[in-house]
Design an enzyme around this catalytic site. Structure first.
Site, mmCIF file in Angstrom:
data_model
loop_
_atom_site.group_PDB
_atom_site.id
_atom_site.type_symbol
_atom_site.label_atom_id
_atom_site.label_comp_id
_atom_site.label_asym_id
_atom_site.label_seq_id
_atom_site.Cartn_x
_atom_site.Cartn_y
_atom_site.Cartn_z
ATOM 1 N N GLN A 35 -4.364 -1.183 9.624
ATOM 2 C CA GLN A 35 -4.446 -2.517 9.037
ATOM 3 C C GLN A 35 -5.116 -3.494 10.012
ATOM 4 O OE1 GLN A 35 -3.654 -3.230 5.904
ATOM 5 N NE2 GLN A 35 -4.038 -5.435 6.039
ATOM 6 N N ASP A 76 -10.590 3.628 4.363
ATOM 7 C CA ASP A 76 -11.091 2.250 4.292
ATOM 8 C C ASP A 76 -12.617 2.221 4.183
ATOM 9 O OD1 ASP A 76 -9.301 0.071 4.249
ATOM 10 O OD2 ASP A 76 -8.695 0.466 6.318
ATOM 11 N N LYS A 123 0.844 -1.207 0.000
ATOM 12 C CA LYS A 123 0.000 0.000 0.000
ATOM 13 C C LYS A 123 0.876 1.254 0.000
ATOM 14 C CE LYS A 123 -3.870 -2.349 2.217
ATOM 15 N NZ LYS A 123 -4.659 -2.648 3.405
#
Ligand code: GUN
Length: 312
Positions: A98, A121, A54
Site C-alpha cells: 500500500q 498493482d 481490499k
C-alpha cells in the site's frame, strides 16, 4: 438535462461476482486457489481502511488473503526481505504494497523488488513497459476500472476525443495508454495546462484525476460529455461536516454531462474489484494456465485471465 449517474458500486459488485465465479472455476479446473498478500507500513488511517477493504473483498471472492502490518519505522531492508519471501512463496499470486510509504523508504526500489508476475498493482516497470508496447501485462487497477465504467455507457470508443487531467503513474499515464489502444484521441493534461477549460469543452469524455477538489466546472463541459471523476478529496460542507468530494463540480457538471460518476461510489469500488481480477490474472499468468471464459471480457490490451493468458 440531468446526467445519468454511473453506479460504480453496482458495477463493481457485478465484477466481483464474476471474479468469484472465475476463482471457483480455477479451483475446479486447475486446483489453484489464488492468494493475495497485502502489505501496510505504518498506521495511516486512510491506508488502513483501504487495506482492510481490499482484504475483506478478496476473501469474499474466495481469494486467500494475507495481511502484513509493519511498523512505521521498519527498515527498507526488512521490507525488501518480506517481499523476497512473498516472491518465493508459491501460495502467493499477488503482492500489493500500500502506498504511500514512509519517507525513509525508497518506494521505487520496493515496487521493483516485487516479482512482476505477482505485481497486481501493475506498478513494476516490467508491466508498465509491456502495457505501453501492447504486450500482455498486469495493468493498474484504477485505469482498468475507469475503462470498464466508460464501456458501460459508450459502446464504441473509436475516434472519440478524451481529456485525461492528471499524469500520475497510478492513473493518468496508464489510462492514456489504455484509451489510445481503444482508438481514442487522448489529450494528457494536468493542473498547469493552459486553457484547460477550452480543452475540456472539446472532449467527448473527460477523466479528472488531478487531486484538486471541484477543478472541472460545469461550463467546461461539452453538452452530453461522459465525465469520470477519479478524485477523492476531503472537504468540509456548509454544516461544517467532513465529506469526500471529487475533482469535478458535481452539481454543475450534472447539468451538462450525459453520464457522470459520483464520489464516493464511482471509480473507488472499481479499483478494489480490479485488484481481485488482477489477482486471478496473476495466478493464471504465472502458471501459464488457460481459463475458460465465465464472463464477458471488458478490457482489451492488458493481460486478462478470462481470455486465457499464456506467459509471454
Ligand atoms: N494508494 C493509493 N492507491 C493505491 C493503489 O492503487 N495501490 C497501492 N498499492 N497503493 C495505493
Amino acid at each position: 438535462m440531468n446526467a445519468i449517474q454511473i453506479d460504480g458500486k453496482a458495477i463493481a459488485g457485478a465484477l466481483r461476482a464474476s471474479v468469484a465465479r472465475d476463482v471457483a472455476l480455477l479451483k475446479a479446473e486447475c486446483n489453484v486457489s489464488p492468494g493475495l498478500a497485502v502489505v501496510l507500513v505504518g498506521d495511516d488511517p486512510a491506508s488502513s481502511v483501504y487495506v482492510k477493504t481490499k482484504a475483506k473483498q478478496a476473501t469474499a471472492a474466495g481469494i486467500r488473503s494475507q495481511q502484513f502490518g509493519l511498523p512505521n519505522d521498519v527498515s527498507e531492508a526488512e521490507l525488501l526481505n518480506l517481499i523476497d519471501d512473498l516472491n518465493a512463496d508459491d501460495a502467493i499470486d499477488g503482492i500489493l504494497v500500500q502506498l504511500p510509504l514512509p519517507g525513509h523508504i525508497n518506494g521505487g526500489r520496493v515496487l521493483e523488488a516485487i516479482d512482476p508476475k505477482k505485481d497486481v498493482d501493475g506498478f513494476h516497470p516490467y508491466n508498465v513497459g509491456r502495457l505501453a508496447i501492447g504486450r500482455p501485462a498486469l495493468a493498474p487497477c484504477t485505469p482498468l476500472g475507469v475503462m470498464h465504467l466508460i464501456k458501460t455507457v459508450v459502446s464504441d470508443l473509436n475516434g472519440l476525443d478524451v481529456l485525461v487531467i492528471g499524469r500520475s503513474n497510478i492513473v493518468g499515464k496508464p489510462l492514456a495508454v489504455l484509451l489510445g489502444d481503444a482508438g481514442c484521441t487522448v489529450t494528457a493534461a494536468q493542473i498547469q495546462t493552459r486553457k484547460l477549460g477550452e480543452l475540456c469543452r472539446k472532449a467527448d469524455i473527460v477523466v479528472a484525476a488531478a487531486g484538486c477538489a471541484g477543478l472541472v466546472r460545469g461550463d467546461w463541459l461539452k453538452r452530453g460529455a461522459v465525465v469520470i471523476d477519479v478524485g477523492i478529496n476531503r472537504a468540509i460542507d456548509s454544516d461544517g461536516d467532513a465529506k469526500l468530494v471529487g475533482d469535478v463540480a458535481f452539481a454543475e457538471a450534472s447539468k451538462r454531462a450525459s453520464h457522470i460518476t459520483p464520489v464516493p461510489g464511482g471509480v473507488g469500488p472499481m479499483t478494489v474489484a480490479y485488484l481481485l481480477s488482477n489477482t486471478v490474472s496473476a495466478a493464471v499468468w504465472r502458471r501459464g494456465l488457460s481459463l475458460k471464459v465465465s464472463h464477458p471480457v471488458h478490457h482489451i490490451r492488458p493481460l486478462n485471465h478470462r481470455e486465457g493468458v499464456r506467459a509471454g
